[in-house]
Design an enzyme around this catalytic site. Structure first.
Site, PDB file in Angstrom:
ATOM      1  N   PHE A 142      64.996  15.670 -37.933  1.00 40.82           N
ATOM      2  CA  PHE A 142      65.533  14.322 -38.067  1.00 40.82           C
ATOM      3  C   PHE A 142      64.366  13.351 -38.047  1.00 40.82           C
ATOM      4  O   PHE A 142      63.594  13.311 -37.091  1.00 40.82           O
ATOM      5  CB  PHE A 142      66.511  13.970 -36.944  1.00 40.82           C
ATOM      6  CG  PHE A 142      67.085  12.584 -37.109  1.00 40.82           C
ATOM      7  CD1 PHE A 142      68.126  12.353 -38.009  1.00 40.82           C
ATOM      8  CD2 PHE A 142      66.573  11.505 -36.408  1.00 40.82           C
ATOM      9  CE1 PHE A 142      68.635  11.072 -38.196  1.00 40.82           C
ATOM     10  CE2 PHE A 142      67.081  10.219 -36.587  1.00 40.82           C
ATOM     11  CZ  PHE A 142      68.111  10.005 -37.482  1.00 40.82           C
ATOM     12  N   ASP A 250      55.712  13.878 -36.147  1.00 42.92           N
ATOM     13  CA  ASP A 250      56.656  12.815 -35.852  1.00 42.92           C
ATOM     14  C   ASP A 250      56.912  12.866 -34.343  1.00 42.92           C
ATOM     15  O   ASP A 250      57.657  13.720 -33.861  1.00 42.92           O
ATOM     16  CB  ASP A 250      57.954  13.021 -36.644  1.00 42.92           C
ATOM     17  CG  ASP A 250      59.018  11.981 -36.292  1.00 42.92           C
ATOM     18  OD1 ASP A 250      58.849  11.255 -35.286  1.00 42.92           O
ATOM     19  OD2 ASP A 250      60.033  11.905 -37.017  1.00 42.92           O
ATOM     20  N   LYS A 279      59.858   4.342 -30.574  1.00 42.72           N
ATOM     21  CA  LYS A 279      60.735   4.342 -29.391  1.00 42.72           C
ATOM     22  C   LYS A 279      60.114   3.791 -28.098  1.00 42.72           C
ATOM     23  O   LYS A 279      60.224   2.617 -27.824  1.00 42.72           O
ATOM     24  CB  LYS A 279      61.293   5.740 -29.158  1.00 42.72           C
ATOM     25  CG  LYS A 279      62.306   6.179 -30.236  1.00 42.72           C
ATOM     26  CD  LYS A 279      63.126   7.332 -29.784  1.00 42.72           C
ATOM     27  CE  LYS A 279      63.980   7.967 -30.862  1.00 42.72           C
ATOM     28  NZ  LYS A 279      65.271   7.330 -31.049  1.00 42.72           N
TER      29      LYS A 279
HETATM   30  C1  LIG Z   1      61.950  12.281 -34.289  1.00 44.84           C
HETATM   31  C2  LIG Z   1      62.507  11.007 -34.825  1.00 44.84           C
HETATM   32  N1  LIG Z   1      61.936  10.439 -35.901  1.00 44.84           N
HETATM   33  C3  LIG Z   1      62.398   9.295 -36.410  1.00 44.84           C
HETATM   34  C4  LIG Z   1      63.474   8.647 -35.865  1.00 44.84           C
HETATM   35  C5  LIG Z   1      63.972   7.370 -36.467  1.00 44.84           C
HETATM   36  O1  LIG Z   1      63.685   6.308 -35.643  1.00 44.84           O
HETATM   37  P1  LIG Z   1      64.441   4.900 -35.844  1.00 44.84           P
HETATM   38  O2  LIG Z   1      65.880   5.145 -35.479  1.00 44.84           O
HETATM   39  O3  LIG Z   1      63.738   3.979 -34.901  1.00 44.84           O
HETATM   40  O4  LIG Z   1      64.271   4.512 -37.248  1.00 44.84           O
HETATM   41  C6  LIG Z   1      64.099   9.199 -34.742  1.00 44.84           C
HETATM   42  C7  LIG Z   1      65.262   8.528 -34.134  1.00 44.84           C
HETATM   43  O5  LIG Z   1      65.970   9.047 -33.324  1.00 44.84           O
HETATM   44  C8  LIG Z   1      63.607  10.402 -34.204  1.00 44.84           C
HETATM   45  O6  LIG Z   1      64.177  10.977 -33.142  1.00 44.84           O
END
Ligand SMILES: Cc1ncc(COP(=O)(O)O)c(C=O)c1O
Length: 436
Positions: A142, A250, A279
């Site tokens: 994700f 990520d 985050k």
């Molecule tokens: C691993 C990861 N990457 C990207 C995102 C996307 O972040 P955002 O919701 O701030 O766009 C998330 C969101 O939960 C995530 O857990």
């Protein structure tokens, strides 16, 4: 005007009318009035322990006084000035402070606003600098909701449904999941299976010389809090070195202390080339960054990427305060201590409940995987939801993960106390008993 006289309760009744249903059918939609530390306080006077931290954001607890104060002081000075048109001290200071806690060599930054945006930026950087088109991502990943991010996301086809065609040039390999591996549920088999799937991509679909990046969550978040064996990440590093491919981590969810070190890259001892972080960076103020080495970043030439809000002064001031709190309050040490207390407690509970297939975690990134008890090890999302609902009834908020929602993820603030962990464990024990 009529709408200004509506009470909070009346407004809550209009949620489904006023908010896009793509968003407004989540769970549990708690009507929060205020929040402090580990606690959420709802409009009806109830108190909840927040073991979601707004999905891994408020790692220092809600409204940490130092972060709050830094934000307020900055707001009194000014709260926006597009970077480029102006410069400001919190931004420049942050670029000095963050490299001291980032994995080695991660010392140049492009600040944005959300995790998805950081992922998009990472992909753009990798393609731009390498001049190659291919991206390898992983099944179960994700990475967010923008077009770039959904193109590399595969945890649920629902996240891409009706949006195709996604970005071209993306190939999916299998993630090394030691709990669910088609050739045997061991760390070694999981690594073997995953690496073979990458070799297959190289042999059949795209030559490694045309691959810009391998993009991976060092711990899959939304995919179900899946912790791959260290060897998997080490092998990705080796493959990337062999073929001149960028390794992108990520760390949007696993970053900022969650796994017991500032980043999972440090927990695993594997160095990425590019990172997406967000985050927890500013404990609740929207902020993210694409991070890389000076060598790579300095080849992302002027005008090739930009932003209006990125590097916002209030977010930068908050991010600086976050780093001070990490040091002053020994947050990482507390995370490791409370993490092992929590995990040990859950492991003690597990044998009484055959539907708990797995208990896993690093630091305070902790999960229970719920399975059917018919011997099939099939995921049981309905039971996981029932447990989450019971927890909520008893005042503990957790959240689901995994393709079918079979994983209960527990993401307390990293400043959680022993007493609060014990309270959460007893609520979990009661909730599990009630569902059993
Ligand atoms: C691993 C990861 N990457 C990207 C995102 C996307 O972040 P955002 O919701 O701030 O766009 C998330 C969101 O939960 C995530 O857990």
């Amino acid at each position: 005007m009529a709408e200004q006289s509506l009470s909070y309760r009346e407004l809550l009744n209009k949620v489904k009318t006023n908010l896009a249903p793509s968003l407004a059918e989540d769970w549990p939609e708690l009507p929060v009035e205020r929040a402090e530390g580990v606690y959420l306080y709802t409009e009806d006077g109830r108190e909840y322990m927040d073991f979601t931290s707004g999905i891994g954001v408020t790692n220092l607890g809600h409204n940490h006084p130092k972060v709050l104060n830094a934000a307020i002081e900055q707001m009194k000075k000014f709260s926006h000035s597009a970077v480029g048109i102006t410069l400001h001290e919190p931004l420049l200071r942050l670029t000095e402070v963050l490299p001291t806690v980032m994995p080695e060599g991660m010392d140049m930054f492009f600040f944005g606003n959300s995790g998805s945006e950081a992922v998009d930026g990472s992909l753009k950087l990798a393609r731009y600098v390498s001049g190659r088109p291919g991206i390898i991502a992983f099944t179960g990943s994700f990475h967010g909701r923008t077009y770039g991010a959904i193109s590399v996301t595969s945890v649920k086809s629902k996240y891409r449904k009706h949006y195709e065609p996604a970005l071209p040039g993306i190939y999916f390999a299998d993630f090394a999941n030691p709990y669910r591996c088609p050739i045997g549920d061991t760390p070694e088999k999981a690594v073997e299976w995953s690496l073979a799937s990458i070799e297959k991509i190289f042999n059949h679909y795209i030559d490694p010389s045309e691959v810009a990046a391998i993009l991976v969550e060092p711990v899959q978040g939304e995919g179900g809090y899946i912790f791959p064996p260290t060897e998997f990440l080490k092998e990705l590093r080796r493959m990337c070195d062999e073929h001149g491919i960028f390794l992108i981590f990520d760390e949007v969810q696993s970053g900022f202390g969650r796994t017991g070190q500032m980043f999972a890259a440090q927990t695993y001892g594997v160095r990425p080339d590019i990172m997406a972080i967000a985050k927890g960076i500013a404990n609740g103020f929207p902020m993210s960054a694409v991070v890389s080495s000076r060598d790579i970043m300095s080849r992302w030439l002027p005008g090739s990427h930009g932003t209006t809000f990125g590097g916002n002064p209030v977010a930068c001031a908050s991010a600086l305060a976050v780093q001070e709190v990490f040091k002053e309050e020994n947050v990482l040490e507390n995370c490791r201590k409370m993490g092992s207390l929590f995990l040990d407690g859950l492991k003690k509970i597990k044998p009484s409940y055959p539907f708990i297939g797995d208990v896993r975690g690093k630091g305070l990134m902790v999960a229970l995987e719920i399975i059917k008890t018919d011997g099939s090890k099939a995921p049981d999302g309905d039971k996981a939801m029932a447990i989450l609902q019971k927890m909520l009834d008893h005042g503990l908020v957790g959240y689901m993960a995994g393709r079918t929602g079979q994983v209960i993820r527990l993401i307390p603030p990293l400043v959680v106390t022993e007493e609060q962990i014990n309270k959460a464990l007893s609520i979990l024990a009661i909730s599990l008993k009630e569902v059993k």
